[in-house]
Motif scaffolding. Sequence first.
Motif, PDB file in Angstrom:
ATOM      1  N   GLY A 146       4.400   6.077  -4.050  1.00 36.80           N
ATOM      2  CA  GLY A 146       4.886   5.406  -2.884  1.00 36.80           C
ATOM      3  C   GLY A 146       4.078   5.279  -2.107  1.00 36.80           C
ATOM      4  O   GLY A 146       4.059   4.526  -0.275  1.00 36.80           O
ATOM      5  N   GLU A 147       2.364   5.217  -1.785  1.00 41.37           N
ATOM      6  CA  GLU A 147       1.572   5.546  -0.415  1.00 41.37           C
ATOM      7  C   GLU A 147       1.389   4.066  -0.879  1.00 41.37           C
ATOM      8  O   GLU A 147       0.653   3.167   0.485  1.00 41.37           O
ATOM      9  N   ARG A 148       0.913   3.913  -1.244  1.00 43.16           N
ATOM     10  CA  ARG A 148       0.148   1.976  -1.910  1.00 43.16           C
ATOM     11  C   ARG A 148       0.446   1.937  -3.238  1.00 43.16           C
ATOM     12  O   ARG A 148       0.555   2.159  -4.270  1.00 43.16           O
ATOM     13  N   VAL A 149      -0.433   0.276  -2.922  1.00 43.19           N
ATOM     14  CA  VAL A 149      -0.045  -0.469  -4.415  1.00 43.19           C
ATOM     15  C   VAL A 149      -1.591  -0.115  -5.539  1.00 43.19           C
ATOM     16  O   VAL A 149      -2.489  -1.197  -4.812  1.00 43.19           O
ATOM     17  N   VAL A 150      -1.033   0.268  -6.874  1.00 42.41           N
ATOM     18  CA  VAL A 150      -1.838   0.480  -7.195  1.00 42.41           C
ATOM     19  C   VAL A 150      -0.998  -0.313  -9.014  1.00 42.41           C
ATOM     20  O   VAL A 150      -0.718   0.146  -9.523  1.00 42.41           O
ATOM     21  N   TYR A 151      -2.158  -1.619  -9.085  1.00 42.48           N
ATOM     22  CA  TYR A 151      -1.254  -2.628 -10.411  1.00 42.48           C
ATOM     23  C   TYR A 151      -1.464  -1.645 -11.586  1.00 42.48           C
ATOM     24  O   TYR A 151      -3.185  -0.931 -11.828  1.00 42.48           O
ATOM     25  N   THR A 253       6.336  -4.487  -0.831  1.00 44.72           N
ATOM     26  CA  THR A 253       5.642  -3.342  -0.642  1.00 44.72           C
ATOM     27  C   THR A 253       4.551  -3.499   0.589  1.00 44.72           C
ATOM     28  O   THR A 253       3.955  -3.027   0.851  1.00 44.72           O
ATOM     29  N   LYS A 254       5.476  -4.138   1.807  1.00 43.31           N
ATOM     30  CA  LYS A 254       5.113  -3.558   2.915  1.00 43.31           C
ATOM     31  C   LYS A 254       4.358  -2.409   3.405  1.00 43.31           C
ATOM     32  O   LYS A 254       4.989  -1.458   3.288  1.00 43.31           O
ATOM     33  N   GLY A 255       3.283  -3.005   3.538  1.00 43.91           N
ATOM     34  CA  GLY A 255       2.469  -1.591   4.743  1.00 43.91           C
ATOM     35  C   GLY A 255       2.199  -0.480   3.935  1.00 43.91           C
ATOM     36  O   GLY A 255       1.641   0.157   3.430  1.00 43.91           O
ATOM     37  N   GLN A 256       1.756  -1.205   1.775  1.00 43.43           N
ATOM     38  CA  GLN A 256       1.278  -0.325   0.934  1.00 43.43           C
ATOM     39  C   GLN A 256       0.321  -1.272   0.453  1.00 43.43           C
ATOM     40  O   GLN A 256      -0.541  -0.930  -0.245  1.00 43.43           O
ATOM     41  N   GLY A 257      -0.449  -1.808   1.397  1.00 40.43           N
ATOM     42  CA  GLY A 257      -2.092  -2.654   1.162  1.00 40.43           C
ATOM     43  C   GLY A 257      -1.968  -3.873   0.191  1.00 40.43           C
ATOM     44  O   GLY A 257      -3.095  -4.330  -0.193  1.00 40.43           O
ATOM     45  N   ASP A 258      -0.631  -3.955  -0.109  1.00 43.28           N
ATOM     46  CA  ASP A 258      -0.490  -5.716  -1.137  1.00 43.28           C
ATOM     47  C   ASP A 258       0.698  -5.705  -0.920  1.00 43.28           C
ATOM     48  O   ASP A 258       1.363  -4.891  -0.470  1.00 43.28           O
ATOM     49  N   CYS A 259       0.671  -6.828  -1.404  1.00 43.22           N
ATOM     50  CA  CYS A 259       2.508  -7.524  -1.801  1.00 43.22           C
ATOM     51  C   CYS A 259       2.503  -7.960  -3.020  1.00 43.22           C
ATOM     52  O   CYS A 259       2.070  -8.897  -3.352  1.00 43.22           O
ATOM     53  N   VAL A 265       3.285 -11.239  -8.239  1.00 38.43           N
ATOM     54  CA  VAL A 265       2.989 -11.417  -8.186  1.00 38.43           C
ATOM     55  C   VAL A 265       2.904 -12.319  -6.746  1.00 38.43           C
ATOM     56  O   VAL A 265       3.352 -13.372  -7.075  1.00 38.43           O
ATOM     57  N   LYS A 266       3.403 -12.390  -5.334  1.00 41.28           N
ATOM     58  CA  LYS A 266       3.317 -12.246  -4.399  1.00 41.28           C
ATOM     59  C   LYS A 266       2.361 -13.927  -3.734  1.00 41.28           C
ATOM     60  O   LYS A 266       0.942 -13.455  -3.804  1.00 41.28           O
ATOM     61  N   GLN A 267       2.971 -15.434  -3.000  1.00 43.82           N
ATOM     62  CA  GLN A 267       1.464 -15.927  -2.353  1.00 43.82           C
ATOM     63  C   GLN A 267       0.929 -15.172  -1.762  1.00 43.82           C
ATOM     64  O   GLN A 267      -0.866 -15.962  -1.235  1.00 43.82           O
ATOM     65  N   THR A 268       0.757 -13.864  -0.937  1.00 41.59           N
ATOM     66  CA  THR A 268      -0.494 -13.613   0.020  1.00 41.59           C
ATOM     67  C   THR A 268      -0.716 -12.131  -1.859  1.00 41.59           C
ATOM     68  O   THR A 268      -1.475 -11.461  -0.704  1.00 41.59           O
ATOM     69  N   SER A 269      -0.594 -11.960  -2.224  1.00 42.68           N
ATOM     70  CA  SER A 269      -1.199 -10.116  -2.875  1.00 42.68           C
ATOM     71  C   SER A 269      -2.116 -11.017  -3.151  1.00 42.68           C
ATOM     72  O   SER A 269      -3.277 -12.007  -3.873  1.00 42.68           O
ATOM     73  N   SER A 270      -3.090  -9.545  -3.158  1.00 41.14           N
ATOM     74  CA  SER A 270      -5.011 -10.296  -3.705  1.00 41.14           C
ATOM     75  C   SER A 270      -4.864 -10.690  -5.131  1.00 41.14           C
ATOM     76  O   SER A 270      -5.740 -10.892  -5.367  1.00 41.14           O
ATOM     77  N   GLN A 271      -3.759 -10.939  -6.105  1.00 44.98           N
ATOM     78  CA  GLN A 271      -3.457 -11.244  -7.217  1.00 44.98           C
ATOM     79  C   GLN A 271      -3.585 -12.691  -7.454  1.00 44.98           C
ATOM     80  O   GLN A 271      -3.461 -12.560  -8.501  1.00 44.98           O
ATOM     81  N   SER A 272      -3.022 -13.049  -6.011  1.00 44.45           N
ATOM     82  CA  SER A 272      -2.822 -14.208  -6.140  1.00 44.45           C
ATOM     83  C   SER A 272      -3.423 -15.216  -6.523  1.00 44.45           C
ATOM     84  O   SER A 272      -5.189 -14.846  -6.538  1.00 44.45           O
ATOM     85  N   PHE A 273      -2.771 -16.188  -7.680  1.00 41.71           N
ATOM     86  CA  PHE A 273      -3.739 -17.290  -8.026  1.00 41.71           C
ATOM     87  C   PHE A 273      -3.524 -18.552  -7.397  1.00 41.71           C
ATOM     88  O   PHE A 273      -3.918 -20.193  -7.889  1.00 41.71           O
ATOM     89  N   PHE A 274      -1.727 -18.649  -6.330  1.00 38.41           N
ATOM     90  CA  PHE A 274      -1.875 -19.785  -6.001  1.00 38.41           C
ATOM     91  C   PHE A 274      -1.816 -19.920  -4.631  1.00 38.41           C
ATOM     92  O   PHE A 274      -0.527 -20.029  -4.068  1.00 38.41           O
ATOM     93  N   ALA A 275      -2.582 -19.452  -4.069  1.00 36.49           N
ATOM     94  CA  ALA A 275      -2.438 -19.458  -1.995  1.00 36.49           C
ATOM     95  C   ALA A 275      -2.286 -20.677  -1.279  1.00 36.49           C
ATOM     96  O   ALA A 275      -1.518 -20.472  -0.041  1.00 36.49           O
ATOM     97  N   GLU A 276      -2.241 -21.778  -2.203  1.00 38.47           N
ATOM     98  CA  GLU A 276      -1.664 -22.712  -1.512  1.00 38.47           C
ATOM     99  C   GLU A 276      -0.145 -23.032  -1.711  1.00 38.47           C
ATOM    100  O   GLU A 276       0.345 -24.050  -0.778  1.00 38.47           O
TER     101      GLU A 276
END
Length: 339
Positions: A146-151, A253-259, A265-276
Amino acid sequence: MRKIMNNSSYDRITNFLEQGRQEKLFPCGYLEVLDKTTTIAQWSVGQIPDSQDEPTSQTRFDLASLTKVVATLPAILLFMEAGELTPQTTLGEKLPATRLTALAPITVNQLLTHTAGLPSHERFYEQTERDVLRAILAVPFNHQPGERVVYSDLGFMLLGKLVEELSGQSLNDFCQEKIFEPLGMKQTSFSPTGGVPTRVKGAPDDGNARFFKEALGHAGLFSTSEDLASYLRFWQRNFQNKKLYQEATTCQTKGQGDCRGWGWVKQTSSQSFFAEANLEAFGHTGYTGTSIFWDPKWQEGIVFLTYRVYNSTDARFVDYRKQLHRIIFEEFARDNKKA
């Protein structure tokens, strides 16, 4: 997205795909842009290794981590719909082998959102333990649950075992009966037969999927662009009509380092490939060079299938995929603005 497939738009995307092949980012690939009823445009590039054939909409590719959202996630959602699971259900409640272990309090939500505290990957294929659950139980936590997102592959391996425990079937058999067959996904299974050759012919590219020699929840699924288009349309239908599917594609996962959504994967995720794309958009990638994307606001999506590890594991492919989607958005969505 605005459907403006003129010759210059088509040629721009064609040329960019050919550039990727010539730069040896992949030997072959298939790209499809679709909406909720039909294919808008499609491209084939290169030749399938060990053959003279070009890939088609029915060419089977190793999906790698797309397995997480094409097989394991919808299986879990079926048990949620049936009332047999909730996001807060713990492994200890439903998976007997975990009851007296450190994994017992881990929730379905934590596994789906990659917040269970498990490491990203473990080379089980370099060890000797052949039982999946025993192998995972021997792995220490990477951080507090529950601390943070780690794929994590391990989290979805556990979810696959949970599906098998609840259904009394193998993950492959359950998904065939309850997901793939009802959706007409006739070319989708955990069998590599007839698929684009991987680095180990006749087997999935993922080392753990090969080692355990069974259907697992994190990788090993094979499918086609045609089947994945059907699957994305299934998500659009459910997104419109079922709160559960909307929740699955909402940032959990708000507040857990990623979305992250549930798997997605969401649009604002660090793994997003579709930012537009729009904020409602969701997608996922696979290590072998596969990806799927859907934007519920546009009601359109993209399937991109390659076998990028055939030549190497060139890190340039990640940026290439982002740029490809950017080009597609420019050519198809000139009239649209993000929400």
